[in-house]
Motif scaffolding. Structure first.
Motif, PDB file in Angstrom:
ATOM      1  N   LYS A  67       3.898   5.981  -5.381  1.00  0.00           N
ATOM      2  CA  LYS A  67       3.843   6.150  -7.018  1.00  0.00           C
ATOM      3  C   LYS A  67       2.676   6.785  -7.458  1.00  0.00           C
ATOM      4  O   LYS A  67       2.928   7.418  -8.527  1.00  0.00           O
ATOM      5  CB  LYS A  67       3.768   4.689  -7.668  1.00  0.00           C
ATOM      6  N   ALA A  68       1.456   6.666  -6.908  1.00  0.00           N
ATOM      7  CA  ALA A  68       0.434   7.458  -7.367  1.00  0.00           C
ATOM      8  C   ALA A  68       0.343   9.001  -6.746  1.00  0.00           C
ATOM      9  O   ALA A  68      -0.216   9.942  -7.318  1.00  0.00           O
ATOM     10  CB  ALA A  68      -0.845   6.968  -6.931  1.00  0.00           C
ATOM     11  N   GLY A  69       1.411   9.283  -6.005  1.00  0.00           N
ATOM     12  CA  GLY A  69       1.473  10.672  -5.585  1.00  0.00           C
ATOM     13  C   GLY A  69       0.466  11.034  -4.458  1.00  0.00           C
ATOM     14  O   GLY A  69       0.271  12.170  -4.124  1.00  0.00           O
ATOM     15  N   ILE A  70       0.105   9.942  -3.825  1.00  0.00           N
ATOM     16  CA  ILE A  70      -0.745  10.246  -2.615  1.00  0.00           C
ATOM     17  C   ILE A  70      -0.092   9.725  -1.193  1.00  0.00           C
ATOM     18  O   ILE A  70       0.371   9.037  -1.012  1.00  0.00           O
ATOM     19  CB  ILE A  70      -1.993   9.257  -2.748  1.00  0.00           C
ATOM     20  N   ASP A  71      -0.388  11.071  -0.339  1.00  0.00           N
ATOM     21  CA  ASP A  71       0.071  11.015   0.946  1.00  0.00           C
ATOM     22  C   ASP A  71      -0.632   9.872   1.656  1.00  0.00           C
ATOM     23  O   ASP A  71      -1.809   9.856   1.503  1.00  0.00           O
ATOM     24  CB  ASP A  71      -0.105  12.279   1.421  1.00  0.00           C
ATOM     25  N   GLN A  72      -0.125   9.136   2.568  1.00  0.00           N
ATOM     26  CA  GLN A  72      -0.597   8.112   3.206  1.00  0.00           C
ATOM     27  C   GLN A  72      -1.816   8.770   4.335  1.00  0.00           C
ATOM     28  O   GLN A  72      -2.735   8.219   4.662  1.00  0.00           O
ATOM     29  CB  GLN A  72       0.381   7.181   4.191  1.00  0.00           C
ATOM     30  N   LYS A  73      -1.753  10.087   4.477  1.00  0.00           N
ATOM     31  CA  LYS A  73      -2.515  10.693   5.297  1.00  0.00           C
ATOM     32  C   LYS A  73      -3.723  10.916   4.633  1.00  0.00           C
ATOM     33  O   LYS A  73      -4.741  11.443   5.114  1.00  0.00           O
ATOM     34  CB  LYS A  73      -1.926  11.991   5.812  1.00  0.00           C
ATOM     35  N   ASP A  74      -3.750  10.785   3.175  1.00  0.00           N
ATOM     36  CA  ASP A  74      -4.935  11.123   2.642  1.00  0.00           C
ATOM     37  C   ASP A  74      -6.076  10.061   2.514  1.00  0.00           C
ATOM     38  O   ASP A  74      -6.959   9.910   1.851  1.00  0.00           O
ATOM     39  CB  ASP A  74      -4.598  11.669   1.286  1.00  0.00           C
ATOM     40  N   VAL A  75      -5.439   8.783   3.113  1.00  0.00           N
ATOM     41  CA  VAL A  75      -6.263   7.694   2.998  1.00  0.00           C
ATOM     42  C   VAL A  75      -6.477   7.121   4.631  1.00  0.00           C
ATOM     43  O   VAL A  75      -5.743   7.483   5.537  1.00  0.00           O
ATOM     44  CB  VAL A  75      -5.662   6.623   2.174  1.00  0.00           C
ATOM     45  N   LEU A  80       0.879  -1.319   0.006  1.00  0.00           N
ATOM     46  CA  LEU A  80       0.113  -0.133   0.241  1.00  0.00           C
ATOM     47  C   LEU A  80       1.038   1.257   0.075  1.00  0.00           C
ATOM     48  O   LEU A  80       0.595   2.111  -0.730  1.00  0.00           O
ATOM     49  CB  LEU A  80      -0.870   0.152   1.182  1.00  0.00           C
ATOM     50  N   LEU A  81       1.799   1.398   1.151  1.00  0.00           N
ATOM     51  CA  LEU A  81       2.622   2.608   0.980  1.00  0.00           C
ATOM     52  C   LEU A  81       3.448   2.718  -0.334  1.00  0.00           C
ATOM     53  O   LEU A  81       3.374   4.086  -0.897  1.00  0.00           O
ATOM     54  CB  LEU A  81       3.742   2.316   2.084  1.00  0.00           C
ATOM     55  N   VAL A  82       3.826   1.683  -0.881  1.00  0.00           N
ATOM     56  CA  VAL A  82       4.592   1.734  -2.250  1.00  0.00           C
ATOM     57  C   VAL A  82       3.647   2.257  -3.379  1.00  0.00           C
ATOM     58  O   VAL A  82       3.987   3.182  -4.070  1.00  0.00           O
ATOM     59  CB  VAL A  82       5.283   0.532  -2.697  1.00  0.00           C
ATOM     60  N   ALA A  83       2.545   1.797  -3.586  1.00  0.00           N
ATOM     61  CA  ALA A  83       1.318   2.130  -4.394  1.00  0.00           C
ATOM     62  C   ALA A  83       1.089   3.473  -4.338  1.00  0.00           C
ATOM     63  O   ALA A  83       0.824   4.241  -5.345  1.00  0.00           O
ATOM     64  CB  ALA A  83       0.191   1.133  -4.398  1.00  0.00           C
ATOM     65  N   LEU A  84       0.796   3.889  -3.066  1.00  0.00           N
ATOM     66  CA  LEU A  84       0.336   5.339  -2.812  1.00  0.00           C
ATOM     67  C   LEU A  84       1.488   6.510  -3.201  1.00  0.00           C
ATOM     68  O   LEU A  84       1.387   7.236  -3.697  1.00  0.00           O
ATOM     69  CB  LEU A  84       0.052   5.456  -1.436  1.00  0.00           C
TER      70      LEU A  84
END
Length: 336
Positions: A166-174, A160-164
């Motif tokens: 790569k997509a430019g999504i901060d883990q705080k946004d999920v 999940l962390l790697v995929a986020l």
């Protein structure tokens, strides 16, 4: 809910309960009968988890025979998790064992010395983030604001962390929601407590067989999803020939497994108490084989450790290379 789903939930729950209730520091399972030769050099104690490669080696029986011929008896101890197994290794309650990439990183970060010996072949398709077939989520780019279920520090958490990233999504946004084991995770997913479910084989295969799902992302090009093998310093320093034999026979059993996947599925189905169909599905997308740990594998494992530091799961950096101290002469000729 389908009847097969309830059967799978019950089977997984029974597996988790039985594993957690096992006394992992006493007793033995399997092994060869004592012989006069066995008494000469003592016992080699191997820790394993049900359903994994050392479980296959135990059932195949080739290691017991090989070490018995050299004057050793093999004692097998089963563990519910890789973390518990590594704790037993650290306290010299076992001599050799295996654990996942994530288990190893957390153990080393906790100040416990590890001795990496070898790696199993990567298994990227054995970990994935899935959604129900009717979900509006089509890609990782759609994960903002969604609830994602993973085990804390598990292979799916790393994915999940790697995929986020790569997509430019901060883990705080999920919204990351942790579940404790496979039974709890599957139950929560079926009750729509997660928008996205992170899981691993064989439980990934069980989900795919019982719930209509779509895979959003798996480990391919994201996570190698490796199992590693570890030994005590005493075993490496004093009985390095035993380590060589273990790796040699482990690889032989792996090659046999690749050619006999149906038989392996039947064995592991019995060991895990799960239906054979999802076990077969999991094995069909896996290649078994022992690998020598090289700089590329060390770098991959270091990336995983660094990612967990970055995510706040580990408080300080660790060096994987410092834990890989095996003399290359110990690696048998059939392992590359």
């Amino acid at each position: 809910m389908k009847k097969t789903l309830w059967i799978s939930l019950i089977a997984i729950f029974a597996l988790v309960i039985s594993a957690c209730g096992k006394d992992t520091t006493a007793g033995s399972e399997g092994g060869s009968a004592s012989t006069p030769a066995s008494d000469q050099k003592g016992v080699i104690t191997i820790g394993y988890q049900k359903g994994n490669t050392l479980n296959i080696l135990k059932e195949h029986g080739n290691l017991d025979k090989a070490l018995n011929e050299k004057g050793y008896k093999v004692e097998w101890k089963v563990f519910s998790t890789g973390t518990v197994l590594l704790e037993a290794l650290n306290t010299n309650n076992i001599d050799f064992g295996h654990a996942s990439d994530g288990n190893a990183v957390f153990m080393q970060a906790g100040g416990h010395p590890l001795n990496y010996v070898a790696s199993e072949s990567p298994y990227p398709e054995g970990v994935a983030l899935v959604v129900k077939a009717d979900s509006s989520i089509q890609s990782v780019n759609d994960l903002k604001g969604k609830t994602i279920g993973v085990t804390k520090g598990g292979n799916q958490h790393y994915l999940l962390l790697v995929a986020l990233e790569k997509a430019g999504i901060d883990q705080k946004d999920v919204n990351i929601k942790f579940y404790k084991d496979a039974a709890e995770g599957l139950a929560a997913f079926t009750k729509d407590e997660f928008d996205v479910y992170g899981t691993w084989d064989p439980y990934l295969a069980i989900v795919e067989n019982t719930v209509e799902t779509r895979t959003i992302v798996n480990g391919t090009d994201n996570s190698e999803n490796r199992t590693f093998y570890f030994a005590t310093k005493d075993l490496l320093d004093q009985k390095s020939d035993v380590v060589t034999i273990i790796l040699q026979e482990l690889h032989n059993a792996d090659l046999w497994a690749n050619d006999n996947k149906q038989e392996i599925s039947n064995i592991l189905s019995t060991e895990l108490g799960l239906d054979v169909e999802p076990i077969q599905k999991a094995n069909d997308r896996r290649t078994f084989g022992v690998q020598e740990i090289d700089d590329t594998i060390i770098a991959s494992q270091q990336k995983l450790a660094d990612k967990f530091v970055e995510a706040g799961l580990l408080t300080s950096k660790i060096s994987i290379k410092e834990a890989v101290n095996i003399d290359s002469s110990i690696i048998p000729s059939n392992v590359k």
